[in-house]
Motif scaffolding. Structure first.
Motif, short mmCIF file in Angstrom:
data_model
loop_
_atom_site.label_atom_id
_atom_site.label_comp_id
_atom_site.label_asym_id
_atom_site.label_seq_id
_atom_site.Cartn_x
_atom_site.Cartn_y
_atom_site.Cartn_z
N GLY A 248 -20.04 -43.79 1.86
CA GLY A 248 -19.55 -43.16 0.65
C GLY A 248 -20.65 -42.83 -0.33
O GLY A 248 -21.84 -42.94 -0.02
N PHE B 28 -16.67 -37.13 -3.90
CA PHE B 28 -17.74 -38.10 -4.12
C PHE B 28 -18.26 -38.02 -5.55
O PHE B 28 -18.49 -39.05 -6.20
N PHE C 212 -15.86 -44.21 4.20
CA PHE C 212 -15.39 -43.68 2.93
C PHE C 212 -15.44 -42.15 2.99
O PHE C 212 -16.52 -41.55 2.96
N ASP C 213 -14.26 -41.52 3.09
CA ASP C 213 -14.21 -40.07 3.26
C ASP C 213 -12.94 -39.51 2.64
O ASP C 213 -12.22 -40.22 1.92
#
Length: 327
Positions: free
Chosen positions: A140, A295, A253-254
């Motif tokens: 992430g 992000f 983390f996407d």
């Protein structure tokens, strides 16, 4: 993700990851607060988190959740780490917090920091730093964590119940809870994306499968095929089994969480609720198609959350042990 090469790559490159928003001096916090008093503090925390993730990549999600649950009760003051005492239940023993984990990571980091710089670095700052580092290690974003928080001396289970949003929450309730903390509907949408990593116990969503309105029915917003899968994983009455919140992406983390939400496959009712408001719904679809926007916005929102109700200056204390107030 858990290989030695990934571990070393993270340590070498962490300092090179672009900061996602400009550092500010909010409520007494600032970037590099320990530069002179404990210059290796952030490195020690990062290395500690990396050592745990190298053994078990799933520990990143509990660290992120610890930070969230800390900040929403009395602000980001490390109060979620305090143990209960005789006749008094602390936050960690409140019903919403019984499944919290990651305390061992924080304790290990605190011990290492104390060995280098006794009585200097707060547990609250370690929680904030560990959350950031865990996310970065799960593929992430990274963001600038301003430090200078001090630790609170009060922790109340009843306050945790009153302040933490429920996994069964509807959109109006969720927006109101976030607003009380100075966070917007946009922040709600982006911080919900933290559900892209980690696991959940069946009792956090089983009502959606078996008794949504009290009539033995299923939540109609839940995709039927996904509901059948969840029922196979969580039989009626199961209180202990766990499932991935974002199947196939629990340690990455996407943006797949947003794809699932848009397709009726958000695990919690609070996930599905994001589609019931124009602002949050629009962001669900935007983040589905743009990891860079997610992000960037996530880093900004985490910075805002990390500033909630902080203790600085002469307020609070620097705990020697994160689970205990100083004598």
């Amino acid at each position: 993700m858990t290989s030695k090469s990934s571990f070393l790559t993270f340590l070498v490159c962490a300092a090179l990851i672009p900061v996602l928003f400009e550092a500010t001096d909010a409520q007494g916090l600032r970037s590099g607060f320990y530069k002179k008093t404990c210059p290796k503090a952030e490195t020690i925390v990062r290395q500690t988190v990396a050592s745990f993730v190298a053994k078990d990549a799933t520990v990143a999600a509990p660290l992120l959740r610890l930070h969230f649950h800390d900040c929403f009760v009395r602000g980001c003051d490390g109060s979620v780490l305090l143990n209960s005492t005789k006749g008094h239940l602390a936050e960690k023993d409140a019903m919403p917090n019984l499944s919290l984990d990651g305390f061992d990571v924080i304790d290990t980091a605190k011990a290492a920091v104390e060995a280098a710089c006794p009585g200097v670095v707060s547990c609250a700052d370690i929680v904030a730093l560990a959350a950031r580092d865990g996310v970065a290690l799960n593929n992430g974003p990274s963001w600038q964590v301003e430090t200078g928080r001090r630790d609170g001396r009060v922790s109340s289970a009843s306050e945790a119940v009153a302040n933490l949003p429920s996994s069964f929450g509807e959109i109006a309730e969720l927006k109101a809870i976030f607003a009380r903390k100075g966070l917007s509907a946009e922040d709600l949408a982006v911080l919900s994306g933290s559900h892209t990593i980690g696991n959940a116990h069946c009792n956090a969503f089983s009502k959606r499968l078996y008794n949504f309105t009290g009539k033995g029915d299923r939540d109609p917003s839940l995709a039927p095929a996904y509901a059948r899968t969840l029922r196979s994983q969580c039989p009626r009455g199961d209180e202990t089994s766990i499932v991935e919140m974002d199947p196939g992406s629990a340690v990455s983390f996407d943006t797949s969480y947003y794809t699932r939400v848009s397709n009726g496959k958000g695990l919690f009712r609070s996930d599905a609720a994001l589609l019931h408001d124009k602002v949050t719904r629009d962001l669900v679809y935007q983040y589905t198609g743009s990891a860079s926007k997610f992000f960037r916005d996530f880093g900004v929102a985490m910075g805002k959350m990390g500033n909630i109700g902080v203790l600085t200056g002469a307020r609070g204390e620097i705990r020697r042990h994160c689970a205990l107030v100083n004598a």
